[in-house]
Design a protein around this motif. Structure first.
Motif, PDB file in Angstrom:
ATOM      1  N   VAL A 201       0.841  -1.186   0.000  1.00  9.50           N
ATOM      2  CA  VAL A 201       0.000   0.000   0.000  1.00  9.50           C
ATOM      3  C   VAL A 201       0.881   1.243   0.000  1.00  9.50           C
ATOM      4  CG1 VAL A 201      -1.780   1.283   1.245  1.00  9.50           C
ATOM      5  CG2 VAL A 201      -1.828  -1.210   1.240  1.00  9.50           C
ATOM      6  N   GLY A 202       0.670   2.087  -0.983  1.00  6.48           N
ATOM      7  CA  GLY A 202       1.382   3.353  -1.047  1.00  6.48           C
ATOM      8  C   GLY A 202       0.426   4.494  -0.774  1.00  6.48           C
ATOM      9  N   TYR A 203       0.920   5.540  -0.117  1.00  7.05           N
ATOM     10  CA  TYR A 203       0.065   6.679   0.201  1.00  7.05           C
ATOM     11  C   TYR A 203       0.939   7.902   0.461  1.00  7.05           C
ATOM     12  CZ  TYR A 203       1.310   5.320   4.996  1.00  7.05           C
ATOM     13  OH  TYR A 203       1.988   4.992   6.125  1.00  7.05           O
ATOM     14  N   ILE A 204       0.296   9.036   0.534  1.00  6.63           N
ATOM     15  CA  ILE A 204       0.998  10.303   0.729  1.00  6.63           C
ATOM     16  C   ILE A 204       0.497  10.964   2.005  1.00  6.63           C
ATOM     17  CG2 ILE A 204       1.415  12.614  -0.214  1.00  6.63           C
ATOM     18  CD1 ILE A 204       1.086  11.458  -2.987  1.00  6.63           C
ATOM     19  N   THR A 205       1.449  11.447   2.816  1.00  6.45           N
ATOM     20  CA  THR A 205       1.132  12.274   3.978  1.00  6.45           C
ATOM     21  C   THR A 205       1.964  13.544   3.894  1.00  6.45           C
ATOM     22  OG1 THR A 205       2.867  11.316   5.382  1.00  6.45           O
ATOM     23  CG2 THR A 205       0.733  10.192   5.367  1.00  6.45           C
ATOM     24  N   ASP A 206       1.833  14.371   4.905  1.00  6.11           N
ATOM     25  CA  ASP A 206       2.650  15.592   4.929  1.00  6.11           C
ATOM     26  C   ASP A 206       4.136  15.278   4.979  1.00  6.11           C
ATOM     27  OD1 ASP A 206       0.366  17.079   4.851  1.00  6.11           O
ATOM     28  OD2 ASP A 206       0.256  17.392   7.026  1.00  6.11           O
ATOM     29  N   SER A 207       4.468  14.083   5.474  1.00  9.35           N
ATOM     30  CA  SER A 207       5.883  13.688   5.569  1.00  9.35           C
ATOM     31  C   SER A 207       6.421  13.169   4.248  1.00  9.35           C
ATOM     32  CB  SER A 207       6.052  12.622   6.649  1.00  9.35           C
ATOM     33  OG  SER A 207       5.615  13.105   7.899  1.00  9.35           O
ATOM     34  N   GLY A 208       5.546  12.925   3.266  1.00 12.60           N
ATOM     35  CA  GLY A 208       5.985  12.406   1.973  1.00 12.60           C
ATOM     36  C   GLY A 208       5.328  11.083   1.633  1.00 12.60           C
ATOM     37  N   MET A 209       5.893  10.396   0.665  1.00 10.60           N
ATOM     38  CA  MET A 209       5.354   9.121   0.209  1.00 10.60           C
ATOM     39  C   MET A 209       5.713   8.031   1.197  1.00 10.60           C
ATOM     40  SD  MET A 209       3.535   8.087  -2.334  1.00 10.60           S
ATOM     41  CE  MET A 209       2.968   6.515  -3.009  1.00 10.60           C
ATOM     42  N   GLN A 210       4.736   7.193   1.509  1.00  4.76           N
ATOM     43  CA  GLN A 210       4.940   6.106   2.457  1.00  4.76           C
ATOM     44  C   GLN A 210       4.520   4.790   1.807  1.00  4.76           C
ATOM     45  OE1 GLN A 210       6.235   6.948   5.383  1.00  4.76           O
ATOM     46  NE2 GLN A 210       5.963   9.165   5.203  1.00  4.76           N
ATOM     47  N   TYR A 211       5.121   3.698   2.293  1.00  7.08           N
ATOM     48  CA  TYR A 211       4.762   2.369   1.794  1.00  7.08           C
ATOM     49  C   TYR A 211       4.630   1.413   2.976  1.00  7.08           C
ATOM     50  CZ  TYR A 211       6.027   3.970  -2.882  1.00  7.08           C
ATOM     51  OH  TYR A 211       6.081   4.648  -4.074  1.00  7.08           O
ATOM     52  N   ASN A 212       3.664   0.537   2.896  1.00  6.48           N
ATOM     53  CA  ASN A 212       3.491  -0.511   3.898  1.00  6.48           C
ATOM     54  C   ASN A 212       3.087  -1.810   3.222  1.00  6.48           C
ATOM     55  OD1 ASN A 212       2.598   2.114   5.648  1.00  6.48           O
ATOM     56  ND2 ASN A 212       3.493   0.554   6.955  1.00  6.48           N
ATOM     57  N   ASP A 213       3.720  -2.896   3.656  1.00  9.03           N
ATOM     58  CA  ASP A 213       3.316  -4.221   3.185  1.00  9.03           C
ATOM     59  C   ASP A 213       2.284  -4.764   4.161  1.00  9.03           C
ATOM     60  OD1 ASP A 213       5.072  -4.011   1.120  1.00  9.03           O
ATOM     61  OD2 ASP A 213       6.617  -5.278   2.022  1.00  9.03           O
ATOM     62  N   VAL A 214       1.169  -5.201   3.612  1.00  8.34           N
ATOM     63  CA  VAL A 214       0.076  -5.707   4.440  1.00  8.34           C
ATOM     64  C   VAL A 214      -0.222  -7.136   4.007  1.00  8.34           C
ATOM     65  CG1 VAL A 214      -2.302  -5.390   5.186  1.00  8.34           C
ATOM     66  CG2 VAL A 214      -0.895  -3.395   4.665  1.00  8.34           C
ATOM     67  N   TYR A 215      -0.268  -8.032   4.966  1.00  8.43           N
ATOM     68  CA  TYR A 215      -0.601  -9.425   4.699  1.00  8.43           C
ATOM     69  C   TYR A 215      -2.027  -9.688   5.179  1.00  8.43           C
ATOM     70  CZ  TYR A 215       4.387  -9.908   3.933  1.00  8.43           C
ATOM     71  OH  TYR A 215       5.650  -9.757   3.448  1.00  8.43           O
ATOM     72  N   LEU A 216      -2.780 -10.362   4.343  1.00  6.45           N
ATOM     73  CA  LEU A 216      -4.182 -10.618   4.653  1.00  6.45           C
ATOM     74  C   LEU A 216      -4.489 -12.098   4.563  1.00  6.45           C
ATOM     75  CD1 LEU A 216      -4.162  -7.943   2.397  1.00  6.45           C
ATOM     76  CD2 LEU A 216      -6.188  -7.566   3.792  1.00  6.45           C
ATOM     77  N   THR A 217      -5.522 -12.489   5.281  1.00  3.94           N
ATOM     78  CA  THR A 217      -5.930 -13.884   5.267  1.00  3.94           C
ATOM     79  C   THR A 217      -7.447 -13.957   5.300  1.00  3.94           C
ATOM     80  OG1 THR A 217      -5.604 -16.026   6.339  1.00  3.94           O
ATOM     81  CG2 THR A 217      -5.939 -14.142   7.782  1.00  3.94           C
ATOM     82  N   VAL A 218      -7.976 -15.076   4.847  1.00  4.12           N
ATOM     83  CA  VAL A 218      -9.424 -15.256   4.837  1.00  4.12           C
ATOM     84  C   VAL A 218      -9.912 -15.444   6.272  1.00  4.12           C
ATOM     85  CG1 VAL A 218     -11.324 -16.725   4.101  1.00  4.12           C
ATOM     86  CG2 VAL A 218      -9.465 -16.216   2.518  1.00  4.12           C
ATOM     87  N   ALA A 219     -10.796 -14.539   6.684  1.00  2.00           N
ATOM     88  CA  ALA A 219     -11.355 -14.633   8.033  1.00  2.00           C
ATOM     89  C   ALA A 219     -12.695 -15.347   8.037  1.00  2.00           C
ATOM     90  CB  ALA A 219     -11.510 -13.238   8.632  1.00  2.00           C
TER      91      ALA A 219
END
Length: 465
Positions: A201-219
């Motif tokens: 997931v990429g997104y923008i905040t006041d601090s700049g561009m950020q990235y996070n890896d998110v792992y998902l599973t079937v609930a």
């Protein structure tokens, strides 16, 4: 002209009523008698048969042939009645074609079902969109919306995986507003397992561009019967089987939740360890608040950074400090115990006079020490009297919580500077000498058992020469 049945106004040249369909024009030639006109209608009974019902003074045979204006203007209702009497039924109506109400209801129901299915599919796909879930989670964490973020995680059952603990792990979050989010699939070992997804997931905040890896599973494999609902996996958010060691006899808290005896390791339960070992099934990956308390110590707080499965964290005895008021009480008790011992010696009482002040397992050792003092004071070759304490200073140098390795009871050493005076007279002498030992070093080790501090070992340094 007006309809003879419903009274609706119609065009003059209209043959049938536009409202109810009743016939407006009777196609009867003026020179033809009514009888012949009626015979042209196959379903109409001859007029003669019906005339008998009419009054005798108005025979049908003598009536003037019906003119169109009489039918439509002068006698509309009578004509309708006459026609009905002759035919025995209502004229054929030519109404606008209409669908039966049952068919309309079925069609409407079918349309509603189709619409519901479309909505169902759209809503189901929207709710179970794993990329959308990933973006919602990242946004909630970044903007410190902790209720939303916590609800999106597929957490295992864990007493210490509280929302407060989750917030503590993310204590460095800035709460900046998130904009322009994008989510893309990434390939990983985790995502190759059935039911799992991995998203960057990429997104923008006041601090700049950020990235996070998110792992998902079937609930929920059957969400809304046909869809798979995804939640954020605990794969990288939770660590397993973390061991925490604390000095025996103290109470452990993790994230303000007390750790019960049920979490103790087998070694700790069997008494084969000098400390209490707790194995915690699940902790959040990151900072967890640790607190250790006890009856005699100041609360010790620290942070455990859990990063790996089966990690070990130790709270040392040096971390737990005795409460100063408890130490002062123990110093006072040391003076009382010394006075009790020397009074028993001078009264020539045996060891039983002090056993209530001694640890159960150390009675033989303390008895030996007491006997040495007793024998020195009550020697048959000399007479000792007037034993008094002239100086007593107690101190506790090591205020750390110390635990005996055998039974886990806390122990503490009281150091003593001891001065005492006495009189001694040897056999064959007619004079008693006064003695003064002003700076004798002594100590008493205390162990806390059965709700009180008992003497575990001691050296008082009494000697009478």
């Amino acid at each position: 002209m007006f309809c003879p049945n419903c009274g609706t106004k119609n065009e003059d040249e209209a043959l049938f009523c536009g409202n109810c369909g009743t016939r407006l024009v009777i196609d009867v030639p003026q020179e033809t008698p009514v009888q012949e006109s009626v015979e042209e209608e196959p379903e109409v009974t001859p007029v003669q048969e019906n005339v008998s019902a009419e009054p005798e003074e108005t025979p049908v045979q003598e009536s003037v042939p019906v003119q169109p204006q009489q039918v439509f203007g002068q006698q509309p209702v009578q004509q309708a009645q006459f026609t009905g009497q002759v035919s025995g039924q209502q004229p054929a109506n030519k109404k606008t074609a209409r669908f039966p109400k049952g068919i309309i209801a079925i069609v409407a129901a079918g349309v509603a079902v189709i619409a519901a299915i479309i909505i169902f599919v759209c809503v189901g796909k929207n709710v179970t969109d794993y990329k959308k879930t990933a973006k919602q989670y990242v946004k909630a964490v970044a903007e410190c919306e902790w209720n939303d973020a916590y609800s999106l995680i597929n957490l295992p059952d864990g007493e210490f995986l509280t929302k407060e603990a989750f917030i503590n792990v993310h204590a460095d979050a800035t709460g900046e507003k998130v904009e322009k989010m994008v989510a893309d699939d990434i390939v990983s070992t985790y995502s190759k397992m059935p039911g799992n997804k991995a998203v960057k997931v990429g997104y923008i905040t006041d601090s700049g561009m950020q990235y996070n890896d998110v792992y998902l599973t079937v609930a929920n494999k059957h969400y809304m019967l046909f869809f798979k609902k995804y939640k954020v996996s605990a794969e990288n958010l939770v660590v397993k089987d973390v061991t925490i060691k604390v000095p025996k006899g103290l109470t452990l808290y993790i994230n303000d939740v007390i750790v019960g005896d049920g979490y103790k390791s087998d070694a700790s339960k069997n008494g084969n360890s000098s400390s209490d070992e707790y194995v915690i099934p699940y902790l959040f990956n990151g900072k967890n608040n640790i607190k250790v308390t006890g009856e005699f110590i100041e609360d010790y707080t620290t942070q455990l950074y859990a990063a790996y499965d089966e990690d070990t964290f130790t709270v040392g005895a040096y971390n737990a400090k005795y409460v100063n008021s408890k130490l002062e009480e123990l110093k006072t008790q040391a003076r009382t115990d010394v006075d009790t011992i020397i009074n028993a010696v001078q009264a020539k009482k045996d060891y039983s006079a002090i056993t209530d002040r001694v640890c159960k397992e150390e009675k033989k050792n303390i008895e030996s020490v007491y006997k040495n003092i007793y024998d020195s004071y009550n020697d048959k070759y000399k007479t000792v009297s007037d034993l008094k304490i002239s100086k007593f200073t107690a101190s506790i140098a090591d205020t750390s919580f110390r635990v005996d390795s055998d039974d886990g009871c806390p122990m503490i050493k009281v150091s003593i500077k001891l001065g005492y005076t006495y009189k001694i007279q040897y056999s064959g002498s007619d004079k008693a000498n006064e003695k003064n030992n002003s700076n004798n070093s002594a100590y008493i080790y205390y162990k806390y058992e059965d709700g009180k501090w008992n003497i575990n070992s001691m050296y008082l340094g009494f000697g009478f020469y």
